[in-house]
Structure formats: C-alpha cells, structure tokens
Design an enzyme around this catalytic site. Structure first.
Site: not given
Length: 263
Positions: A121-122, A139
């Site tokens: 994520h991200d 992440g």
C-alpha cells in the site's frame, strides 16, 4: 471488438476499452478501469478502485488492486493507479493504498515487473524501472525512474530509492538509496556509481565523471553528510556545468531523506 474469454467474469460496472483482451477465468471488479491495448492473462483478479492505462500486459495468476495488508484498513475506497506500457509477470500482487497515507498506490509507465513481486500500500513507483523476481516492497516506499532492483530484495517501509540507482541481488534495503548509486548486501552498502546503467541511458563521459566525484565525496572522503552536501554543491560548473542537473537531483534527494541514506 473486445476479446473477453467466455469463462472470464467482468462486472458490468467495469470500464474496459473496446480493445482490451481478457484471458480465461479472470475476474474483473466493478470499480476497475482499463485503457486501450491492455492485455490481461488468464486466472487474474483485478479488483478494488483500480485504474489501468494503455498497452499494459498482465501475465497469468496476478492479484491486482486487492485490499491492502494493513491491519488498520477498514474498507475505505482507496486506489491503485497504473500507467501505460507496464509489464507485470506471473504471481505479482499490487495492493491499494491506505487513508493513513496518500490513499493511492501508484505505478508509472514502462516498468518491467517480474514474477512474484509485491507492491504494498501507498508505494509510488516511477517510470522505466526493472524489478527482478521476488522483489518485495513494504508500504509507503518511493522509487524514482530508471531504477534496477535485483531479485529477492526486501525493501523496508518508507524507504526512498533515487533515480538511476541499482540494487543488487537479495539486498536488505533499510536506508534510503541515493540516485546513481549501486548498492547491495545485508547490511546494505554503497559499492560504486551505476556506470553501466548511466552509459546505457546516454550519459556523457563528463556527466559520469562528475557523478563519480559526487560518490567519492559521499562515501570515500570521510566527510559528514552535511560536509559532503556542501562539497557536492561546490561541484556546480564542473565540466562546463554538464552535470549540474544531476547535482540538483542528488542534493534534492539528500535534503528530503528522513530515514538516513545508506553509507
């Protein structure tokens, strides 16, 4: 005409260009957008709020846009955005973002992502990067352009990797990697300038020569980081200013690093 295999399941809410190809037993969710010329192989799952650009190629058994692996995730409509002309090989997993960060995982253009890679994520992945088999991003990792990462490398959360860097096989990346450098090992160590990569991208001998001086100031001079930054600033105008843009790239990266660079 759109070429969708009869065993594929494409939600009516998905937006696929008429030229998209979808292989057997692939599932595409309602919030997915796929641009012209993209080919999705068999047994893929593309879900979540996922936007995919033009002329990408997804090989079989990929998981694209699945819920992130952050335990705080509560189903928020975060996103995965993928640009154009990327190749994503078998068994790759690309997750959506989190509201704790930018809410979006981003992949740019012309990236070559080999089998079993994981983008958490991200993450923000730039353009023209090569990720060898089994590269794993935690992440919030940011990768610039023209970066090469060797197979089975693990990258800790919130690391930054600068443009034109090269990371060797099975490295453990727990510090930021400055632009133009070749690093490897566990613990990670800077070895040299990524000269082969720079020459392949038509860097002149003058530019490469100045970047070598930057490397020496960072890693061979005995300077503190602040002293090295000041000395690098003093290289402006060398070789007629041929590498002044590269000096800017390095100094901007060093100034933005909050996790410490590999030294």
């Amino acid at each position: 005409m759109m070429a969708i295999h009869p065993t594929a399941i494409v939600d009516p809410g998905a937006q696929l260009d008429s030229s998209v190809e979808v292989g057997a037993y692939t599932l595409i969710g309602p919030h997915v957008t796929i641009g012209a010329g993209t080919k999705v192989g068999p047994h893929c799952v593309i879900e979540g709020h996922t936007s995919i650009g033009r002329d990408n190629r997804f090989f079989q058994f990929g998981s694209i846009g699945a819920a992130n692996q952050d335990k705080k995730y509560a189903g928020e409509p975060t996103r995965l955005v993928i640009g154009d002309r990327n190749t994503v090989r078998e068994f790759c997993t690309l997750n959506i973002g989190t509201v704790q960060d930018r809410g979006e995982t981003t992949v740019g253009d012309d990236n070559w992502i080999m089998a079993y890679c994981h983008l958490a994520h991200d993450c923000v992945i730039g353009n023209q990067n090569v990720l060898a088999n089994g590269v794993t991003f935690a992440g919030h990792v940011t990768v610039g352009d023209w970066v090469t990462i060797g197979g089975l490398t693990g990258i800790l959360q919130r690391m930054h990797i600068g443009d034109h860097a090269m990371i060797g096989f099975q490295a453990h990346v727990a510090q930021d990697v400055p632009p133009f450098m070749t690093v490897d090992g566990n613990p990670l160590a800077a070895r040299a300038v990524n000269v082969v990569g720079l020459k392949r991208r038509d860097f002149s001998a003058e530019r490469v020569g100045v970047i070598r001086q930057v490397y020496k100031l960072l890693y061979r001079s005995g300077h503190t980081l602040d002293e090295a930054r000041a000395a690098i600033e003093g290289l402006r105008g060398t070789e007629g200013g041929a590498a002044d843009g590269d000096i800017d790239t390095m100094l901007t990266f060093l100034a933005a690093s909050t996790r410490g660079i590999v030294r």
